[in-house]
Scaffold this motif. Structure first.
Motif, PDB file in Angstrom:
ATOM      1  N   HIS A   1      -0.848   3.054  -2.859  1.00 14.46           N
ATOM      2  CA  HIS A   1      -1.673   2.412  -4.148  1.00 14.46           C
ATOM      3  C   HIS A   1      -2.843   2.363  -3.807  1.00 14.46           C
ATOM      4  O   HIS A   1      -3.584   1.985  -2.726  1.00 14.46           O
ATOM      5  CB  HIS A   1      -0.869   0.960  -4.137  1.00 14.46           C
ATOM      6  N   PRO A   2      -3.814   2.777  -4.797  1.00 12.00           N
ATOM      7  CA  PRO A   2      -5.346   2.587  -4.798  1.00 12.00           C
ATOM      8  C   PRO A   2      -6.054   1.431  -4.586  1.00 12.00           C
ATOM      9  O   PRO A   2      -5.290   0.263  -4.785  1.00 12.00           O
ATOM     10  CB  PRO A   2      -5.969   3.390  -6.100  1.00 12.00           C
ATOM     11  N   GLU A   3      -7.214   1.248  -3.777  1.00 14.72           N
ATOM     12  CA  GLU A   3      -7.720  -0.151  -3.573  1.00 14.72           C
ATOM     13  C   GLU A   3      -8.955   0.110  -3.703  1.00 14.72           C
ATOM     14  O   GLU A   3      -9.735   1.238  -3.317  1.00 14.72           O
ATOM     15  CB  GLU A   3      -7.314  -0.651  -2.503  1.00 14.72           C
ATOM     16  N   LYS A   4      -9.894  -0.843  -3.854  1.00 13.90           N
ATOM     17  CA  LYS A   4     -11.333  -0.899  -4.001  1.00 13.90           C
ATOM     18  C   LYS A   4     -11.856  -2.205  -3.489  1.00 13.90           C
ATOM     19  O   LYS A   4     -11.402  -3.059  -3.595  1.00 13.90           O
ATOM     20  CB  LYS A   4     -11.881  -0.542  -5.355  1.00 13.90           C
TER      21      LYS A   4
ATOM     22  N   LYS B   1      -1.015   7.264  -5.707  1.00 14.02           N
ATOM     23  CA  LYS B   1      -1.053   8.680  -5.236  1.00 14.02           C
ATOM     24  C   LYS B   1       0.290   8.861  -4.713  1.00 14.02           C
ATOM     25  O   LYS B   1       0.853   7.938  -3.938  1.00 14.02           O
ATOM     26  CB  LYS B   1      -2.057   8.807  -4.696  1.00 14.02           C
TER      27      LYS B   1
ATOM     28  N   THR C   1      -6.317  -2.004  -6.983  1.00 16.40           N
ATOM     29  CA  THR C   1      -7.004  -1.981  -8.172  1.00 16.40           C
ATOM     30  C   THR C   1      -5.901  -2.021  -9.502  1.00 16.40           C
ATOM     31  O   THR C   1      -4.579  -1.824  -9.225  1.00 16.40           O
ATOM     32  CB  THR C   1      -7.627  -0.551  -8.542  1.00 16.40           C
TER      33      THR C   1
ATOM     34  N   THR D   1      -2.885   0.219 -10.821  1.00 15.51           N
ATOM     35  CA  THR D   1      -3.392   1.527 -11.024  1.00 15.51           C
ATOM     36  C   THR D   1      -2.460   2.500 -10.548  1.00 15.51           C
ATOM     37  O   THR D   1      -1.636   2.337  -9.396  1.00 15.51           O
ATOM     38  CB  THR D   1      -4.657   1.826 -10.131  1.00 15.51           C
TER      39      THR D   1
ATOM     40  N   LYS E   1       0.880  -1.319  -0.224  1.00 11.72           N
ATOM     41  CA  LYS E   1      -0.079  -0.113  -0.025  1.00 11.72           C
ATOM     42  C   LYS E   1       0.947   1.261  -0.091  1.00 11.72           C
ATOM     43  O   LYS E   1       0.574   1.865  -0.566  1.00 11.72           O
ATOM     44  CB  LYS E   1      -0.982  -0.077   1.315  1.00 11.72           C
TER      45      LYS E   1
END
Length: 543
Positions: free
Chosen positions: A501-504, A520, A509, A517, A494
């Motif tokens: 790192h983005p997650e959903k 940020k 992701t 992805t 992360k």
């Protein structure tokens, strides 16, 4: 635990290795529990969840005494005919004992004594069914075999009573100790944190005050006290608070009390440490509401948030506002001395617990120690019932020690995670907190049903109830370890290289081409941006 710098008369000043105990009387808690806590703090300290099984001992059988801090052999004492089961710092009769070291007068340490404070705790737990009995066992032992530690404050509790006891040796070869023990009122809360807290005490109150018969006469003999017995002040005589004793130690007590009182500003000058004649804090206070176990856990995680001691107003916490400071607690620059704050929650905690003792339940169910193998802020407190006889592997891992890592060991896995979080606290801690709080919520949600089942089994056989609770506690501890290992690898992915790192829905992701992805980049928090520019001016200003 130990401290490191001495003055000419008093072992006070600079508590680098220091502990914290909180105490809640049964009428001050939300459910009638007696509650007490312990942060065992010492750099380099590695501790398993200790276990001493119940046993019968033959006449003439001896017990080896090995120093709890140094592992040095001190000698032998006779075993008791019967000893009780001890898991961690609680025994099968729900007696719990913790401590904090305050030092006191250097010349009172009896280097020839056999018993150190740690050995004294665990021997007393093996021999006591009540707090009063533990006090008698401890004081009888040191009077017989000598006490070789510095000044110590002990928390000694059972399901009905909470006591604070302070003890000091009487010098080399004395084979004895001076001490005083005071029962904390059932409707009150108390705390100690490496500074002697007992001042004057009512010698006529035999029900609630116990003391060595020579507690005053010894001080007179040494030329340290000349007043009346009734005016004798323990810590003024044997361990007078100085700046470090107040700022590094009493401030933690102040912060605990401040959570449950609106009147603690009155004692702020004392806790700040600068005003020599400031009004000292009382030994206990009556809280302004009933105190829950969860609130006490939160206090064990305290960093002085929202108080004058708060650690969020300077650059000491780094870019991501870490509420921890490096040690030693004092440092020098250009010939001037400075200090760091020392909150309850600290990185050098080896283990931490919150113990519940409940008189209305069978003892194999009533004694519950919520235990963690690292800084209390960085662990999920897991249930350890006092009747346990088999430990979780994660709290007793073969081969693991203070310099041997094991991913099967809770101390090392929890430290692995916390040491990732410390330097990037505001960025990473929310992820840890979410897992920590989720686990604890699940334990508390299950507690009623678990204990109802244990009560059903107890009606058949106390042994069946104990085995059920043992299995449950082992399962929860190992579950915690598995979840913490997952947390460690999650944090690496992360927040790798100071990005996010983005997650959903709990999954990292990917883009339409199957790659992760784009991460940020959070950059500096605004507070640090301002501090940086204030320091550097236009050095980094763009044209």
């Amino acid at each position: 635990m130990r401290k490191i710098i001495t003055t000419s008369l008093l072992l006070v000043s600079v508590y680098a290795m220091a502990c914290t105990n909180f105490i809640v009387g049964k009428d001050a808690s939300t459910d009638g529990s007696v509650i007490c806590t312990y942060n065992a703090d010492d750099y380099g300290m590695f501790q398993n969840l200790c276990h001493y099984p119940a046993a019968k001992h033959a006449p003439g059988e001896m017990r080896r005494v090995v120093d709890w801090d140094s592992n040095k052999y001190h000698g032998e004492i006779p075993e008791a005919p019967e000893t009780y089961n001890v898991i961690g710092n609680i025994n099968e009769y729900q007696v719990t004992i913790g401590e904090t070291t305050y030092g006191g007068r250097e010349e009172m340490v009896d280097t020839t004594g056999i018993l150190d404070y740690g050995s004294l705790i665990y021997i007393a737990l093996q021999r006591s069914k009540t707090a009063r009995e533990a006090i008698n066992v401890m004081t009888t032992l040191v009077n017989t075999y000598g006490y070789n530690s510095e000044g110590e404050t002990f928390t000694i509790c059972d399901p009905n009573e909470a006591w604070i006891m302070e003890m000091m040796g009487k010098g080399p070869g004395s084979k004895g100790a001076v001490w005083v023990a005071i029962r904390i009122p059932d409707n009150a809360i108390c705390a100690h944190a490496n500074q002697s807290r007992i001042t004057t005490f009512n010698m006529k109150d035999k029900k609630n005050v116990l003391y060595a018969k020579d507690v005053v006469s010894f001080a007179r003999k040494m030329g340290w006290y000349t007043g009346k017995d009734a005016d004798f002040n323990w810590n003024e005589t044997y361990a007078k608070p100085d700046f470090s004793g107040r700022r590094f130690c009493e401030a933690r007590v102040w912060s605990f009390f401040n959570h449950f009182s609106s009147e603690m500003n009155r004692y702020l000058p004392y806790a700040m440490g600068f005003e020599e004649n400031a009004e000292p804090m009382p030994l206990w206070i009556v809280p302004n509401h009933k105190v829950s176990v969860q609130e006490v856990m939160a206090c064990m995680r305290d960093h002085y948030e929202g108080t004058p001691f708060a650690l969020d107003s300077d650059i000491g916490g780094g870019i991501w506002e870490m509420p921890y400071r490096p040690t030693p607690l004092t440092f020098e620059l250009d010939g001037k001395k400075y200090f760091n704050e020392r909150p309850t929650s600290t990185q050098q905690t080896g283990f931490s617990y919150v113990s519940q003792m409940r008189s209305w339940l069978p003892r194999e169910i009533g004694g519950l120690m919520w235990w963690g193998n690292d800084d209390g802020n960085m662990v999920a407190y897991t249930p350890v019932y006092c009747s346990m006889t088999v430990r979780p592997e994660c709290f007793n891992t073969p081969g693991a020690d203070e310099i041997t890592f094991s991913d099967r060991n809770a101390f090392w896995v929890c430290n692995w995670v916390s040491n990732m979080v410390y330097p990037r606290y505001s960025l990473l801690f929310p992820s840890l907190q979410e897992v920590r709080d989720s686990l604890e919520k699940s334990y508390f949600s299950a507690q009623k049903a678990v204990e109802e089942r244990a009560l059903q089994l107890d009606a058949e056989s106390p042994q069946k109830a104990a085995e059920f609770l043992n299995n449950y506690s082992v399962d929860k501890a190992q579950q915690m370890l598995t979840r913490w290992r997952q947390l460690a690898t999650y944090l690496i992915v992360k927040y790798n290289d100071m990005i996010i790192h983005p997650e959903k829905d709990g999954q990292f992701t990917r883009d339409e081409n199957g790659l992760g992805t784009r991460p940020k980049r959070p950059g500096y928090p605004e507070k640090f941006r301002r501090a940086l520019i204030q320091q550097t001016g236009d050095k980094f200003a763009q044209p």
